[in-house]
Write a protein that holds these residues in place. Structure first.
Motif, PDB file in Angstrom:
ATOM      1  N   VAL A   1     -23.883   8.859 -19.616  1.00  0.00           N
ATOM      2  CA  VAL A   1     -25.189   9.510 -19.721  1.00  0.00           C
ATOM      3  C   VAL A   1     -25.397  10.333 -18.455  1.00  0.00           C
ATOM      4  O   VAL A   1     -25.112   9.879 -17.351  1.00  0.00           O
ATOM      5  CB  VAL A   1     -26.318   8.465 -19.873  1.00  0.00           C
ATOM      6  CG1 VAL A   1     -27.681   9.134 -19.895  1.00  0.00           C
ATOM      7  CG2 VAL A   1     -26.107   7.641 -21.137  1.00  0.00           C
ATOM      8  N   ASP A   2     -25.907  11.552 -18.619  1.00  0.00           N
ATOM      9  CA  ASP A   2     -26.170  12.434 -17.484  1.00  0.00           C
ATOM     10  C   ASP A   2     -27.552  12.097 -16.905  1.00  0.00           C
ATOM     11  O   ASP A   2     -28.559  12.705 -17.247  1.00  0.00           O
ATOM     12  CB  ASP A   2     -26.108  13.892 -17.927  1.00  0.00           C
ATOM     13  CG  ASP A   2     -26.211  14.869 -16.771  1.00  0.00           C
ATOM     14  OD1 ASP A   2     -26.530  14.449 -15.635  1.00  0.00           O
ATOM     15  OD2 ASP A   2     -25.972  16.072 -17.010  1.00  0.00           O
ATOM     16  N   TYR A   3     -27.574  11.101 -16.016  1.00  0.00           N
ATOM     17  CA  TYR A   3     -28.840  10.666 -15.436  1.00  0.00           C
ATOM     18  C   TYR A   3     -29.424  11.713 -14.486  1.00  0.00           C
ATOM     19  O   TYR A   3     -30.637  11.768 -14.296  1.00  0.00           O
ATOM     20  CB  TYR A   3     -28.678   9.314 -14.737  1.00  0.00           C
ATOM     21  CG  TYR A   3     -28.487   8.192 -15.729  1.00  0.00           C
ATOM     22  CD1 TYR A   3     -29.554   7.714 -16.478  1.00  0.00           C
ATOM     23  CD2 TYR A   3     -27.230   7.639 -15.951  1.00  0.00           C
ATOM     24  CE1 TYR A   3     -29.385   6.708 -17.410  1.00  0.00           C
ATOM     25  CE2 TYR A   3     -27.046   6.621 -16.888  1.00  0.00           C
ATOM     26  CZ  TYR A   3     -28.133   6.157 -17.606  1.00  0.00           C
ATOM     27  OH  TYR A   3     -27.962   5.170 -18.534  1.00  0.00           O
ATOM     28  N   ASP A   4     -28.587  12.559 -13.905  1.00  0.00           N
ATOM     29  CA  ASP A   4     -29.094  13.642 -13.066  1.00  0.00           C
ATOM     30  C   ASP A   4     -29.959  14.591 -13.895  1.00  0.00           C
ATOM     31  O   ASP A   4     -31.015  15.044 -13.441  1.00  0.00           O
ATOM     32  CB  ASP A   4     -27.946  14.423 -12.412  1.00  0.00           C
ATOM     33  CG  ASP A   4     -27.220  13.618 -11.346  1.00  0.00           C
ATOM     34  OD1 ASP A   4     -27.839  12.691 -10.772  1.00  0.00           O
ATOM     35  OD2 ASP A   4     -26.039  13.911 -11.086  1.00  0.00           O
TER      36      ASP A   4
ATOM     37  N   THR B   1     -33.578   8.626 -23.004  1.00  0.00           N
ATOM     38  CA  THR B   1     -32.598   9.494 -22.341  1.00  0.00           C
ATOM     39  C   THR B   1     -32.744  10.936 -22.837  1.00  0.00           C
ATOM     40  O   THR B   1     -31.823  11.724 -22.729  1.00  0.00           O
ATOM     41  CB  THR B   1     -31.148   8.995 -22.575  1.00  0.00           C
ATOM     42  OG1 THR B   1     -30.888   8.977 -23.977  1.00  0.00           O
ATOM     43  CG2 THR B   1     -30.924   7.632 -21.952  1.00  0.00           C
TER      44      THR B   1
ATOM     45  N   ILE C   1     -31.630  13.795 -16.570  1.00  0.00           N
ATOM     46  CA  ILE C   1     -32.870  13.074 -16.873  1.00  0.00           C
ATOM     47  C   ILE C   1     -33.814  13.129 -15.673  1.00  0.00           C
ATOM     48  O   ILE C   1     -35.009  13.378 -15.820  1.00  0.00           O
ATOM     49  CB  ILE C   1     -32.577  11.619 -17.279  1.00  0.00           C
ATOM     50  CG1 ILE C   1     -31.804  11.596 -18.601  1.00  0.00           C
ATOM     51  CG2 ILE C   1     -33.863  10.807 -17.406  1.00  0.00           C
ATOM     52  CD1 ILE C   1     -31.256  10.250 -18.984  1.00  0.00           C
TER      53      ILE C   1
END
Length: 175
Positions: free
Chosen positions: A164-167, A134, A169
């Motif tokens: 979690v800021d998947y954008d 991540t 990533i």
């Protein structure tokens, strides 16, 4: 100051395969030096752990701390571990740096580290898991070092998940 919970957990850990720690623990001077070197004040439960056990390891688990000068135990040194993780995080592009106030107390085998927040942090006493996959973002946390140690030894309590800021990533991956 006795910490019954930590002492009990280490008592259980001593029953695990290949358990080892630092007989007699670390001195007050060594703990003070660790705090001074990193400019932090450690939570009381971790200080108790250091002063009584120094570090702990067993087959499949353990916690870094302050081993004695025995070369065999250098890999359990929180000082060495923190130096490595602080350097690695700055070498990786788009990777979040290790938080400022606290100490890396363990590695995560899948890639990452467990971080104990010091008393200077708004999150004093918590332990967070930060993963490589991540890009250094935190994915879960424990309310205290004691809860983290309990999880390692007994499997309970479960960590609390962190958003979690998947954008972010995906933006990193696409660049």
């Amino acid at each position: 100051m006795k910490n019954e919970k930590i002492a009990g957990l280490i008592g259980e850990a001593k029953l695990l395969k290949n358990y080892d720690d630092r007989a007699g623990g670390a001195s007050d001077e060594e703990i003070a030096s660790l705090e001074m070197d990193f400019g932090i004040t450690l939570p009381n439960d971790y200080k108790y752990f250091l002063s009584n056990f120094g570090f702990a390891s067993w087959f499949g688990g353990g916690v870094q701390g302050l081993p004695d000068d025995n070369y065999r135990f250098k890999k359990y040194s929180a000082v060495n571990l923190n130096t490595i993780h602080h350097v690695k995080s700055y070498e990786k592009e788009n990777y979040l740096p290790v938080p400022k106030f606290g100490l890396v107390i363990n590695t995560y085998d899948g890639g990452g580290y467990y971080f104990l927040f010091s008393k200077e942090s708004e999150r004093a006493g918590e332990v967070g898991l930060f993963l490589t996959e991540t890009y250094g973002q935190e994915v879960s946390k424990f309310k205290s070092f004691t809860d983290y140690l309990s999880f390692l030894v007994t499997g309970s309590p479960d960590p609390e998940l962190v958003d979690v800021d998947y954008d972010k990533i995906m933006d990193i991956i696409e660049d």
